[in-house]
Design an enzyme around this catalytic site. Structure first.
Site, PDB file in Angstrom:
ATOM      1  N   ASP A 174      27.296 137.468  36.852  1.00  0.00           N
ATOM      2  CA  ASP A 174      26.345 136.447  37.303  1.00  0.00           C
ATOM      3  C   ASP A 174      25.388 137.062  38.322  1.00  0.00           C
ATOM      4  O   ASP A 174      25.788 137.403  39.433  1.00  0.00           O
ATOM      5  CB  ASP A 174      27.108 135.278  37.939  1.00  0.00           C
TER       6      ASP A 174
ATOM      7  N   TYR B  44      18.521 137.931  43.692  1.00  0.00           N
ATOM      8  CA  TYR B  44      19.529 138.832  44.268  1.00  0.00           C
ATOM      9  C   TYR B  44      19.005 140.266  44.365  1.00  0.00           C
ATOM     10  O   TYR B  44      19.588 141.103  45.045  1.00  0.00           O
ATOM     11  CB  TYR B  44      20.835 138.830  43.463  1.00  0.00           C
TER      12      TYR B  44
ATOM     13  N   LYS C 244      18.839 134.011  36.790  1.00  0.00           N
ATOM     14  CA  LYS C 244      18.300 132.719  37.245  1.00  0.00           C
ATOM     15  C   LYS C 244      16.842 132.874  37.661  1.00  0.00           C
ATOM     16  O   LYS C 244      16.448 133.933  38.176  1.00  0.00           O
ATOM     17  CB  LYS C 244      19.116 132.190  38.432  1.00  0.00           C
TER      18      LYS C 244
ATOM     19  N   HIS D  53      17.338 128.151  39.253  1.00  0.00           N
ATOM     20  CA  HIS D  53      18.239 128.427  40.377  1.00  0.00           C
ATOM     21  C   HIS D  53      18.425 127.214  41.298  1.00  0.00           C
ATOM     22  O   HIS D  53      19.536 126.916  41.743  1.00  0.00           O
ATOM     23  CB  HIS D  53      17.690 129.624  41.166  1.00  0.00           C
TER      24      HIS D  53
ATOM     25  N   LEU E 288      35.359 130.899  46.555  1.00  0.00           N
ATOM     26  CA  LEU E 288      36.284 131.111  47.690  1.00  0.00           C
ATOM     27  C   LEU E 288      35.700 130.529  48.977  1.00  0.00           C
ATOM     28  O   LEU E 288      36.211 130.801  50.065  1.00  0.00           O
ATOM     29  CB  LEU E 288      36.540 132.616  47.881  1.00  0.00           C
TER      30      LEU E 288
ATOM     31  N   LYS F 295      32.884 137.074  44.196  1.00  0.00           N
ATOM     32  CA  LYS F 295      32.182 138.315  44.526  1.00  0.00           C
ATOM     33  C   LYS F 295      33.023 139.138  45.494  1.00  0.00           C
ATOM     34  O   LYS F 295      33.641 138.591  46.416  1.00  0.00           O
ATOM     35  CB  LYS F 295      30.840 137.959  45.161  1.00  0.00           C
TER      36      LYS F 295
ATOM     37  N   ARG G 280      40.089 144.133  45.810  1.00  0.00           N
ATOM     38  CA  ARG G 280      39.863 142.684  45.694  1.00  0.00           C
ATOM     39  C   ARG G 280      39.268 142.318  44.340  1.00  0.00           C
ATOM     40  O   ARG G 280      39.583 141.273  43.788  1.00  0.00           O
ATOM     41  CB  ARG G 280      38.923 142.211  46.808  1.00  0.00           C
TER      42      ARG G 280
ATOM     43  N   ASN H 125      41.205 139.649  42.084  1.00  0.00           N
ATOM     44  CA  ASN H 125      40.608 138.367  41.688  1.00  0.00           C
ATOM     45  C   ASN H 125      40.671 138.096  40.185  1.00  0.00           C
ATOM     46  O   ASN H 125      40.414 136.977  39.758  1.00  0.00           O
ATOM     47  CB  ASN H 125      39.151 138.292  42.179  1.00  0.00           C
TER      48      ASN H 125
HETATM   49  P1  NAD Z   1      32.696 133.829  47.184  1.00  0.00           P
HETATM   50  O1  NAD Z   1      33.248 132.463  47.392  1.00  0.00           O
HETATM   51  O2  NAD Z   1      32.934 134.516  45.892  1.00  0.00           O
HETATM   52  O3  NAD Z   1      33.248 134.702  48.392  1.00  0.00           O
HETATM   53  C1  NAD Z   1      32.922 136.045  48.505  1.00  0.00           C
HETATM   54  C2  NAD Z   1      33.529 136.595  49.785  1.00  0.00           C
HETATM   55  O4  NAD Z   1      34.923 136.283  49.826  1.00  0.00           O
HETATM   56  C3  NAD Z   1      33.434 138.113  49.792  1.00  0.00           C
HETATM   57  O5  NAD Z   1      32.237 138.537  50.386  1.00  0.00           O
HETATM   58  C4  NAD Z   1      34.666 138.501  50.572  1.00  0.00           C
HETATM   59  O6  NAD Z   1      34.338 138.472  51.933  1.00  0.00           O
HETATM   60  C5  NAD Z   1      35.653 137.411  50.270  1.00  0.00           C
HETATM   61  N1  NAD Z   1      36.629 137.796  49.232  1.00  0.00           N
HETATM   62  C6  NAD Z   1      36.420 138.023  47.899  1.00  0.00           C
HETATM   63  N2  NAD Z   1      37.579 138.298  47.280  1.00  0.00           N
HETATM   64  C7  NAD Z   1      38.540 138.254  48.231  1.00  0.00           C
HETATM   65  C8  NAD Z   1      39.946 138.462  48.208  1.00  0.00           C
HETATM   66  N3  NAD Z   1      40.594 138.739  47.086  1.00  0.00           N
HETATM   67  N4  NAD Z   1      40.617 138.326  49.381  1.00  0.00           N
HETATM   68  C9  NAD Z   1      39.987 138.027  50.519  1.00  0.00           C
HETATM   69  N5  NAD Z   1      38.649 137.811  50.611  1.00  0.00           N
HETATM   70  C10 NAD Z   1      37.939 137.925  49.474  1.00  0.00           C
HETATM   71  O7  NAD Z   1      31.148 133.765  47.576  1.00  0.00           O
HETATM   72  P2  NAD Z   1      29.751 134.148  46.945  1.00  0.00           P
HETATM   73  O8  NAD Z   1      29.571 135.576  46.722  1.00  0.00           O
HETATM   74  O9  NAD Z   1      28.761 133.440  47.806  1.00  0.00           O
HETATM   75  O10 NAD Z   1      29.773 133.408  45.527  1.00  0.00           O
HETATM   76  C11 NAD Z   1      30.168 134.038  44.303  1.00  0.00           C
HETATM   77  C12 NAD Z   1      29.025 134.086  43.355  1.00  0.00           C
HETATM   78  O11 NAD Z   1      28.467 132.786  43.139  1.00  0.00           O
HETATM   79  C13 NAD Z   1      27.816 134.891  43.880  1.00  0.00           C
HETATM   80  O12 NAD Z   1      28.033 136.274  43.853  1.00  0.00           O
HETATM   81  C14 NAD Z   1      26.745 134.410  42.957  1.00  0.00           C
HETATM   82  O13 NAD Z   1      26.868 135.044  41.698  1.00  0.00           O
HETATM   83  C15 NAD Z   1      27.083 132.917  42.848  1.00  0.00           C
HETATM   84  N6  NAD Z   1      26.273 132.080  43.798  1.00  0.00           N
HETATM   85  C16 NAD Z   1      25.334 131.253  43.276  1.00  0.00           C
HETATM   86  C17 NAD Z   1      24.567 130.444  44.113  1.00  0.00           C
HETATM   87  C18 NAD Z   1      23.555 129.518  43.522  1.00  0.00           C
HETATM   88  O14 NAD Z   1      22.771 128.929  44.262  1.00  0.00           O
HETATM   89  N7  NAD Z   1      23.527 129.339  42.233  1.00  0.00           N
HETATM   90  C19 NAD Z   1      24.752 130.498  45.501  1.00  0.00           C
HETATM   91  C20 NAD Z   1      25.719 131.358  46.020  1.00  0.00           C
HETATM   92  C21 NAD Z   1      26.500 132.127  45.152  1.00  0.00           C
END
Ligand code: NAD
Length: 278
Positions: free
Chosen positions: A46, A51, A76, A109, A193, A233, A239, A243
């Site tokens: 994604d 980005y 997006k 988006h 998360l 992510k 990690r 995941n």
């Molecule tokens: P996420 O909820 O996936 O959290 C990511 C963070 O959680 C990491 O930076 C890390 O610090 C922590 N993490 C990840 N795996 C872990 C583990 N196993 N143990 C402990 N900590 C861990 O947050 P995100 O990156 O904001 O969201 C995921 C994806 O969603 C993004 O990469 C993107 O593709 C999408 N997204 C979309 C929008 C939108 O507006 N459409 C907005 C934000 C994110």
């Protein structure tokens, strides 16, 4: 590793229920992170124009030796490209950056209801062109509320296959998920998360201890049990592998309910009704 299940979208296309998200992954880290994810077994990435790492996502997929058709890729539309001609140009540029001749999924988006005279319908009509000409196998939206989706249903031909929205145990989005379930719109849960914020929650930690998994795995499995599509992510190889190890256990309904009951309607990101994308 147990196989990642597919979710069938309303148009008959399949999407892997777990993918890998690259928001805030720096371009210079993206090839390594996506390569690690593909090696670990992820087959769904994604990304987004905003980005700034589409080219590196494309490069990692090309270097992997996998066929293009083996990996489901989403991008997006940028917030400054909602006018139809801008959207056409932006879509071409996303394909070019990725090095692809089609995208599996292309999303608006953000709805940006306070911008472009509140007209996200003509933007959607432009995505319908990409769907009809086959360069977007599926089209959908992100951060759309029920009132935004309702307009697309009444004022256009093709319903969005997906709404990608913020969902985590502190923001369960029951009303929006109910609306999407009624309209066969699949939910993608972004920041599954809660950007790490939910991982220290005592209820989640207690369940993790009991089932012998990490808090992150328990939260990701909770999304899977609820039927949402997720793409956590991380740039840390351990990690990234952790995941994806969520298909060798299940959470009983009582645990799913206990985690859902943590809801506080608390967003980490902007309010889609107010956000103007700038
Ligand atoms: P996420 O909820 O996936 O959290 C990511 C963070 O959680 C990491 O930076 C890390 O610090 C922590 N993490 C990840 N795996 C872990 C583990 N196993 N143990 C402990 N900590 C861990 O947050 P995100 O990156 O904001 O969201 C995921 C994806 O969603 C993004 O990469 C993107 O593709 C999408 N997204 C979309 C929008 C939108 O507006 N459409 C907005 C934000 C994110």
């Amino acid at each position: 590793m147990t196989a990642i299940p597919d979710i069938m979208l309303s148009n008959g296309q399949n999407i892997p229920q777990l993918g890998f998200g690259v928001f805030l992954v720096k371009p210079e880290d993206t090839v390594a992170a996506v390569s690690t994810a593909l090696e670990a077994g992820y087959r769904h990435i994604d990304t987004a124009e905003m980005y700034g790492n589409e080219a590196e996502v494309g490069e990692a997929i090309s270097r992997s030796g996998l066929n293009r058709s083996d990996v489901f890729v989403t991008s997006k539309l940028a917030n400054d490209a909602h006018e139809p001609d801008d959207a056409r140009r932006a879509f071409d540029e996303s394909l070019k950056a990725l090095g692809f001749d089609y995208l599996d999924l292309f999303l608006i988006h953000w709805p940006l209801p306070t911008r472009y005279d509140g007209d996200y319908v003509s933007t959607w009509n432009t995505l319908e062109e990409f769907y009809r000409d086959g360069r977007a196998r599926s089209i959908g939206v992100s951060n759309f509320q029920p009132r935004h989706l309702r307009r697309l249903h009444t004022e256009s031909d093709i319903p969005p296959a997906i709404d990608q929205i913020e969902v985590n145990p502190y923001l369960t989005q029951d009303e929006l998920r109910g609306f999407c379930a009624e309209h066969q719109t699949a939910i993608e849960a972004w920041s599954p998360l809660g950007r790490g914020n939910v991982l220290g929650d005592p209820t989640i930690e207690a369940i993790a201890r009991r089932v012998g998994k990490t808090p992150a795995q328990v939260v990701l499995r909770w999304h899977i049990e609820r039927g949402d599509i997720i793409f956590p992510k991380s740039v840390t190889p351990e990690r990234i592998r952790e995941n994806i190890e969520i298909f060798d256990f299940e959470l009983p309904a009582a645990d799913v309910g206990a985690i859902s009951a943590l809801n506080r309607n608390e967003r980490t990101g902007p309010d889609p009704d107010k956000f103007d994308g700038r």
